[in-house]
Design a protein around this motif. Structure first.
Motif, PDB file in Angstrom:
ATOM      1  N   ASN A  99     -53.366  60.222 -32.018  1.00  0.00           N
ATOM      2  CA  ASN A  99     -53.479  59.241 -33.256  1.00  0.00           C
ATOM      3  C   ASN A  99     -52.030  58.393 -33.317  1.00  0.00           C
ATOM      4  OD1 ASN A  99     -55.856  60.183 -34.164  1.00  0.00           O
ATOM      5  ND2 ASN A  99     -54.825  61.963 -34.793  1.00  0.00           N
ATOM      6  N   SER A 100     -52.152  57.293 -33.680  1.00  0.00           N
ATOM      7  CA  SER A 100     -50.996  56.319 -33.897  1.00  0.00           C
ATOM      8  C   SER A 100     -50.151  56.650 -35.131  1.00  0.00           C
ATOM      9  CB  SER A 100     -51.361  54.980 -33.971  1.00  0.00           C
ATOM     10  OG  SER A 100     -52.124  54.532 -32.711  1.00  0.00           O
ATOM     11  N   GLN A 101     -48.980  56.781 -35.070  1.00  0.00           N
ATOM     12  CA  GLN A 101     -48.017  57.236 -36.015  1.00  0.00           C
ATOM     13  C   GLN A 101     -46.963  56.294 -36.102  1.00  0.00           C
ATOM     14  OE1 GLN A 101     -48.896  59.561 -38.287  1.00  0.00           O
ATOM     15  NE2 GLN A 101     -50.481  60.285 -37.023  1.00  0.00           N
ATOM     16  N   LEU A 102     -46.346  56.123 -37.316  1.00  0.00           N
ATOM     17  CA  LEU A 102     -45.157  55.509 -37.510  1.00  0.00           C
ATOM     18  C   LEU A 102     -44.066  56.366 -38.431  1.00  0.00           C
ATOM     19  CD1 LEU A 102     -43.510  52.663 -37.813  1.00  0.00           C
ATOM     20  CD2 LEU A 102     -44.771  52.370 -40.003  1.00  0.00           C
ATOM     21  N   HIS A 103     -42.739  56.306 -37.746  1.00  0.00           N
ATOM     22  CA  HIS A 103     -41.587  56.964 -38.434  1.00  0.00           C
ATOM     23  C   HIS A 103     -40.602  55.777 -38.704  1.00  0.00           C
ATOM     24  CE1 HIS A 103     -38.791  60.259 -39.007  1.00  0.00           C
ATOM     25  NE2 HIS A 103     -37.944  59.051 -38.726  1.00  0.00           N
ATOM     26  N   GLN A 104     -40.788  55.434 -40.061  1.00  0.00           N
ATOM     27  CA  GLN A 104     -39.904  54.468 -40.632  1.00  0.00           C
ATOM     28  C   GLN A 104     -38.744  55.276 -41.194  1.00  0.00           C
ATOM     29  OE1 GLN A 104     -41.568  51.074 -42.801  1.00  0.00           O
ATOM     30  NE2 GLN A 104     -39.772  50.299 -43.107  1.00  0.00           N
ATOM     31  N   GLU A 105     -37.618  54.755 -41.115  1.00  0.00           N
ATOM     32  CA  GLU A 105     -36.239  55.487 -41.608  1.00  0.00           C
ATOM     33  C   GLU A 105     -35.142  54.560 -41.676  1.00  0.00           C
ATOM     34  OE1 GLU A 105     -33.053  58.926 -40.156  1.00  0.00           O
ATOM     35  OE2 GLU A 105     -35.456  59.207 -39.820  1.00  0.00           O
ATOM     36  N   HIS A 106     -34.294  54.658 -43.020  1.00  0.00           N
ATOM     37  CA  HIS A 106     -33.156  53.991 -43.158  1.00  0.00           C
ATOM     38  C   HIS A 106     -31.898  55.079 -42.871  1.00  0.00           C
ATOM     39  CE1 HIS A 106     -29.699  52.448 -45.513  1.00  0.00           C
ATOM     40  NE2 HIS A 106     -30.112  51.434 -44.928  1.00  0.00           N
ATOM     41  N   SER A 107     -31.504  55.159 -41.864  1.00  0.00           N
ATOM     42  CA  SER A 107     -30.353  56.261 -41.102  1.00  0.00           C
ATOM     43  C   SER A 107     -28.980  55.717 -41.727  1.00  0.00           C
ATOM     44  CB  SER A 107     -30.853  56.381 -39.624  1.00  0.00           C
ATOM     45  OG  SER A 107     -31.824  56.777 -39.330  1.00  0.00           O
ATOM     46  N   ILE A 108     -28.181  56.858 -41.855  1.00  0.00           N
ATOM     47  CA  ILE A 108     -26.852  56.841 -42.335  1.00  0.00           C
ATOM     48  C   ILE A 108     -25.946  57.441 -40.968  1.00  0.00           C
ATOM     49  CG2 ILE A 108     -24.852  57.428 -43.745  1.00  0.00           C
ATOM     50  CD1 ILE A 108     -27.187  57.659 -45.919  1.00  0.00           C
ATOM     51  N   PHE A 109     -24.928  56.533 -40.600  1.00  0.00           N
ATOM     52  CA  PHE A 109     -24.333  57.120 -39.423  1.00  0.00           C
ATOM     53  C   PHE A 109     -22.774  57.280 -39.860  1.00  0.00           C
ATOM     54  CE2 PHE A 109     -28.066  55.312 -37.809  1.00  0.00           C
ATOM     55  CZ  PHE A 109     -28.308  56.344 -36.692  1.00  0.00           C
ATOM     56  N   LYS A 110     -22.101  58.004 -39.142  1.00  0.00           N
ATOM     57  CA  LYS A 110     -20.664  58.292 -39.371  1.00  0.00           C
ATOM     58  C   LYS A 110     -19.835  58.112 -38.047  1.00  0.00           C
ATOM     59  CE  LYS A 110     -17.483  60.633 -42.355  1.00  0.00           C
ATOM     60  NZ  LYS A 110     -17.306  61.850 -43.214  1.00  0.00           N
ATOM     61  N   LEU A 111     -18.688  57.288 -38.060  1.00  0.00           N
ATOM     62  CA  LEU A 111     -17.725  57.332 -36.801  1.00  0.00           C
ATOM     63  C   LEU A 111     -16.709  58.381 -37.343  1.00  0.00           C
ATOM     64  CD1 LEU A 111     -17.025  55.911 -34.476  1.00  0.00           C
ATOM     65  CD2 LEU A 111     -15.921  54.168 -35.722  1.00  0.00           C
ATOM     66  N   GLU A 112     -16.417  59.318 -36.519  1.00  0.00           N
ATOM     67  CA  GLU A 112     -15.426  60.117 -36.343  1.00  0.00           C
ATOM     68  C   GLU A 112     -14.641  60.295 -34.878  1.00  0.00           C
ATOM     69  OE1 GLU A 112     -16.529  63.843 -37.976  1.00  0.00           O
ATOM     70  OE2 GLU A 112     -16.634  63.210 -39.948  1.00  0.00           O
ATOM     71  N   ASP A 113     -13.186  59.937 -34.811  1.00  0.00           N
ATOM     72  CA  ASP A 113     -12.749  60.217 -33.833  1.00  0.00           C
ATOM     73  C   ASP A 113     -13.179  59.365 -32.692  1.00  0.00           C
ATOM     74  OD1 ASP A 113     -10.718  61.866 -35.007  1.00  0.00           O
ATOM     75  OD2 ASP A 113     -12.014  63.439 -34.644  1.00  0.00           O
ATOM     76  N   GLY A 114     -13.696  58.284 -32.867  1.00  0.00           N
ATOM     77  CA  GLY A 114     -14.265  57.294 -31.886  1.00  0.00           C
ATOM     78  C   GLY A 114     -15.723  57.703 -31.392  1.00  0.00           C
ATOM     79  N   ASN A 115     -16.567  58.783 -32.246  1.00  0.00           N
ATOM     80  CA  ASN A 115     -17.817  59.110 -31.866  1.00  0.00           C
ATOM     81  C   ASN A 115     -18.752  58.735 -33.111  1.00  0.00           C
ATOM     82  OD1 ASN A 115     -17.414  60.523 -29.153  1.00  0.00           O
ATOM     83  ND2 ASN A 115     -16.056  61.703 -30.200  1.00  0.00           N
ATOM     84  N   TRP A 116     -20.050  58.395 -32.740  1.00  0.00           N
ATOM     85  CA  TRP A 116     -20.832  58.068 -33.829  1.00  0.00           C
ATOM     86  C   TRP A 116     -21.688  59.018 -33.865  1.00  0.00           C
ATOM     87  CZ3 TRP A 116     -20.992  54.396 -37.513  1.00  0.00           C
ATOM     88  CH2 TRP A 116     -20.504  53.323 -37.425  1.00  0.00           C
ATOM     89  N   PHE A 117     -22.103  59.707 -35.123  1.00  0.00           N
ATOM     90  CA  PHE A 117     -23.049  60.635 -35.223  1.00  0.00           C
ATOM     91  C   PHE A 117     -24.071  60.362 -36.488  1.00  0.00           C
ATOM     92  CE2 PHE A 117     -18.955  62.698 -34.409  1.00  0.00           C
ATOM     93  CZ  PHE A 117     -19.270  63.664 -33.313  1.00  0.00           C
ATOM     94  N   TYR A 118     -25.310  60.813 -36.188  1.00  0.00           N
ATOM     95  CA  TYR A 118     -26.343  60.772 -37.077  1.00  0.00           C
ATOM     96  C   TYR A 118     -26.057  61.582 -38.347  1.00  0.00           C
ATOM     97  CZ  TYR A 118     -30.986  61.539 -39.246  1.00  0.00           C
ATOM     98  OH  TYR A 118     -31.930  61.418 -40.145  1.00  0.00           O
ATOM     99  N   VAL A 119     -26.133  61.071 -39.574  1.00  0.00           N
ATOM    100  CA  VAL A 119     -25.731  61.829 -40.824  1.00  0.00           C
ATOM    101  C   VAL A 119     -27.147  62.452 -41.373  1.00  0.00           C
ATOM    102  CG1 VAL A 119     -24.393  62.264 -42.893  1.00  0.00           C
ATOM    103  CG2 VAL A 119     -23.539  60.946 -41.076  1.00  0.00           C
ATOM    104  N   ASP A 120     -27.967  61.446 -41.852  1.00  0.00           N
ATOM    105  CA  ASP A 120     -29.170  61.538 -42.348  1.00  0.00           C
ATOM    106  C   ASP A 120     -29.690  60.417 -42.614  1.00  0.00           C
ATOM    107  OD1 ASP A 120     -30.929  63.216 -43.761  1.00  0.00           O
ATOM    108  OD2 ASP A 120     -29.774  63.749 -45.538  1.00  0.00           O
ATOM    109  N   GLY A 121     -31.015  60.371 -42.968  1.00  0.00           N
ATOM    110  CA  GLY A 121     -31.870  59.169 -43.321  1.00  0.00           C
ATOM    111  C   GLY A 121     -32.905  59.551 -44.481  1.00  0.00           C
ATOM    112  N   ASP A 122     -33.233  58.281 -45.063  1.00  0.00           N
ATOM    113  CA  ASP A 122     -34.279  58.185 -45.984  1.00  0.00           C
ATOM    114  C   ASP A 122     -35.658  57.664 -45.218  1.00  0.00           C
ATOM    115  OD1 ASP A 122     -32.678  59.023 -48.128  1.00  0.00           O
ATOM    116  OD2 ASP A 122     -31.733  57.014 -48.312  1.00  0.00           O
ATOM    117  N   LEU A 123     -36.954  58.215 -45.386  1.00  0.00           N
ATOM    118  CA  LEU A 123     -37.916  57.967 -44.980  1.00  0.00           C
ATOM    119  C   LEU A 123     -38.764  57.017 -45.815  1.00  0.00           C
ATOM    120  CD1 LEU A 123     -39.324  61.457 -43.595  1.00  0.00           C
ATOM    121  CD2 LEU A 123     -38.084  59.632 -42.344  1.00  0.00           C
ATOM    122  N   TYR A 124     -39.537  56.262 -45.288  1.00  0.00           N
ATOM    123  CA  TYR A 124     -40.403  55.166 -45.879  1.00  0.00           C
ATOM    124  C   TYR A 124     -41.842  55.783 -45.833  1.00  0.00           C
ATOM    125  CZ  TYR A 124     -36.595  52.006 -46.168  1.00  0.00           C
ATOM    126  OH  TYR A 124     -35.351  51.518 -46.447  1.00  0.00           O
TER     127      TYR A 124
END
Length: 124
Positions: A99-124
């Protein structure tokens, strides 16, 4: 030429693969998000765990991530908008029943010591 899983007009080898292998660091939150989508498509749960911020990593389980990645067929990624540390996207996929599905998200990222990390997200 086969484009990268993330939808960029580059080959996987020249796009997300160097980030996933650890040869390069994702330079932006968008690049990290695209590489994380690609990690889902290529079933690389280790990369997904490694690029999740330590503050929220405890809420993510490698086995669950791998199960979700492998039980779905990842079709397409659309980046709708982005700021320096947020990305709003749509990920299209087929679930385990086809079945076709959609994951829509507004994600928050954080830069630490030159590395990006995924923190969390809000789903739509």
């Amino acid at each position: 030429m086969v484009n990268c899983y993330c939808g960029a007009l580059e080959r996987f080898e020249n796009c997300c693969k160097p980030y996933i292998l650890g040869d390069l660091k994702a330079p932006t939150a968008v690049a990290l998000m695209r590489s994380r989508y690609t990690a889902f498509a290529t079933h690389n749960a280790d990369y997904l765990m490694a690029t999740t911020h330590f503050s929220t990593r405890k809420h993510h389980n490698r086995a669950d991530i791998l199960d979700w990645a492998t039980s779905n067929q990842w079709i397409k990624l659309l980046v709708l908008s982005a700021t320096a540390n947020t990305v709003h996207f749509k990920a299209f996929y087929l679930d385990s029943e086809g079945n076709s599905q959609l994951h829509q998200e507004h994600s928050i990222f954080k830069l630490e010591d030159g590395n990006w990390f995924y923190v969390d997200g809000d789903l739509y």
